[in-house]
Design a protein around this motif. Structure first.
Motif, mmCIF file in Angstrom:
data_model
loop_
_atom_site.group_PDB
_atom_site.id
_atom_site.type_symbol
_atom_site.label_atom_id
_atom_site.label_comp_id
_atom_site.label_asym_id
_atom_site.label_seq_id
_atom_site.Cartn_x
_atom_site.Cartn_y
_atom_site.Cartn_z
ATOM 1 N N VAL A 32 0.844 -1.199 0.000
ATOM 2 C CA VAL A 32 0.000 0.000 0.000
ATOM 3 C C VAL A 32 0.879 1.249 0.000
ATOM 4 C CG1 VAL A 32 -1.633 1.349 1.389
ATOM 5 C CG2 VAL A 32 -2.026 -1.096 1.027
ATOM 6 N N GLN A 33 1.922 1.235 0.802
ATOM 7 C CA GLN A 33 2.834 2.382 0.856
ATOM 8 C C GLN A 33 3.508 2.614 -0.503
ATOM 9 O OE1 GLN A 33 3.051 4.642 3.169
ATOM 10 N NE2 GLN A 33 4.563 5.768 1.999
ATOM 11 N N GLU A 34 3.855 1.532 -1.194
ATOM 12 C CA GLU A 34 4.436 1.676 -2.536
ATOM 13 C C GLU A 34 3.468 2.385 -3.478
ATOM 14 O OE1 GLU A 34 6.132 -1.795 -4.362
ATOM 15 O OE2 GLU A 34 6.904 -2.501 -2.434
ATOM 16 N N PHE A 35 2.179 2.026 -3.397
ATOM 17 C CA PHE A 35 1.189 2.689 -4.249
ATOM 18 C C PHE A 35 1.046 4.158 -3.870
ATOM 19 C CE2 PHE A 35 -0.258 -1.610 -5.363
ATOM 20 C CZ PHE A 35 -0.367 -1.454 -6.735
ATOM 21 N N ARG A 36 1.135 4.463 -2.594
ATOM 22 C CA ARG A 36 1.038 5.864 -2.163
ATOM 23 C C ARG A 36 2.214 6.699 -2.669
ATOM 24 N NH1 ARG A 36 -0.086 4.616 3.868
ATOM 25 N NH2 ARG A 36 -2.311 4.266 3.841
ATOM 26 N N THR A 55 -4.664 -1.367 -6.444
ATOM 27 C CA THR A 55 -4.371 -0.346 -7.435
ATOM 28 C C THR A 55 -4.071 0.930 -6.657
ATOM 29 O OG1 THR A 55 -6.606 0.553 -7.671
ATOM 30 C CG2 THR A 55 -6.065 -1.393 -9.017
ATOM 31 N N PRO A 56 -3.600 1.963 -7.320
ATOM 32 C CA PRO A 56 -3.360 3.212 -6.590
ATOM 33 C C PRO A 56 -4.616 3.785 -5.924
ATOM 34 C CG PRO A 56 -2.195 3.248 -8.664
ATOM 35 C CD PRO A 56 -3.081 2.024 -8.686
ATOM 36 N N ALA A 57 -5.798 3.404 -6.392
ATOM 37 C CA ALA A 57 -7.041 3.965 -5.861
ATOM 38 C C ALA A 57 -7.778 3.050 -4.884
ATOM 39 C CB ALA A 57 -7.984 4.315 -7.002
ATOM 40 N N LEU A 74 -12.765 -1.354 -1.761
ATOM 41 C CA LEU A 74 -12.526 -0.344 -0.733
ATOM 42 C C LEU A 74 -11.510 0.666 -1.243
ATOM 43 C CD1 LEU A 74 -11.849 -2.722 2.285
ATOM 44 C CD2 LEU A 74 -13.814 -1.234 2.057
ATOM 45 N N PRO A 75 -11.659 1.925 -0.847
ATOM 46 C CA PRO A 75 -10.566 2.859 -1.131
ATOM 47 C C PRO A 75 -9.282 2.319 -0.482
ATOM 48 C CG PRO A 75 -12.513 4.045 -0.399
ATOM 49 C CD PRO A 75 -12.779 2.579 -0.177
ATOM 50 N N ASP A 78 -8.797 3.074 3.191
ATOM 51 C CA ASP A 78 -9.698 2.332 4.087
ATOM 52 C C ASP A 78 -9.203 0.904 4.283
ATOM 53 O OD1 ASP A 78 -11.202 4.639 4.157
ATOM 54 O OD2 ASP A 78 -12.912 3.792 3.064
ATOM 55 N N PHE A 79 -8.707 0.290 3.206
ATOM 56 C CA PHE A 79 -8.164 -1.057 3.307
ATOM 57 C C PHE A 79 -6.945 -1.067 4.223
ATOM 58 C CE2 PHE A 79 -5.230 -4.359 1.689
ATOM 59 C CZ PHE A 79 -6.001 -5.481 1.987
ATOM 60 N N ALA A 80 -6.053 -0.102 4.033
ATOM 61 C CA ALA A 80 -4.855 -0.028 4.875
ATOM 62 C C ALA A 80 -5.243 0.160 6.336
ATOM 63 C CB ALA A 80 -3.943 1.100 4.406
ATOM 64 N N GLU A 81 -6.230 0.997 6.602
ATOM 65 C CA GLU A 81 -6.677 1.221 7.982
ATOM 66 C C GLU A 81 -7.253 -0.058 8.579
ATOM 67 O OE1 GLU A 81 -7.191 2.697 11.597
ATOM 68 O OE2 GLU A 81 -6.100 3.678 9.975
ATOM 69 N N ALA A 82 -7.990 -0.827 7.792
ATOM 70 C CA ALA A 82 -8.536 -2.102 8.280
ATOM 71 C C ALA A 82 -7.407 -3.075 8.624
ATOM 72 C CB ALA A 82 -9.469 -2.711 7.234
ATOM 73 N N VAL A 83 -6.381 -3.129 7.789
ATOM 74 C CA VAL A 83 -5.242 -4.018 8.060
ATOM 75 C C VAL A 83 -4.496 -3.562 9.314
ATOM 76 C CG1 VAL A 83 -3.037 -4.904 7.171
ATOM 77 C CG2 VAL A 83 -5.039 -4.753 5.660
#
Length: 98
Positions: A32-36, A55-57, A74-75, A78-83
């Motif tokens: 996720v950080q790589e996509f950010r 994906t980036p989105a 999920l955005p 939001d996915f990162a926050e769930a993890v």
């Protein structure tokens, strides 16, 4: 972990695919950080019963086994926050069990 639709897909993914101590959650957060920070395209993360496409989105969680044909979008944040919340929950559970 049990939840009502559509959150059941996310809850089951977290509890079944991101086993404590496996490092899977940490690897997902790194992706996720790589996509950010500029990664483009898509990344498929296969699992035993679920797969995640990043994906980036957004993150798309799919299952063909546990809940046939179900997909949850999920955005990415939001996915990162769930993890991250899952990791916190697991750490708290381990601490209270000690």
């Amino acid at each position: 972990m049990k939840a009502t639709p559509p959150n059941d897909v996310l809850a089951d993914y977290l509890s079944e695919e991101l086993q404590p101590g496996s490092g899977a959650a940490e690897r997902l957060l790194a992706l996720v950080q790589e996509f950010r920070t500029g990664r483009t395209g898509t990344w498929e993360v296969p699992g035993d019963c679920y797969s995640v496409e990043l994906t980036p989105a957004r993150a798309s969680i799919r299952t063909e086994h546990a809940i046939p044909g179900r997909t949850l979008h999920l955005p990415l944040e939001d996915f990162a926050e769930a993890v991250r919340s899952w990791l916190d929950f697991v750490a708290l559970s381990r601490a209270s069990a000690s």
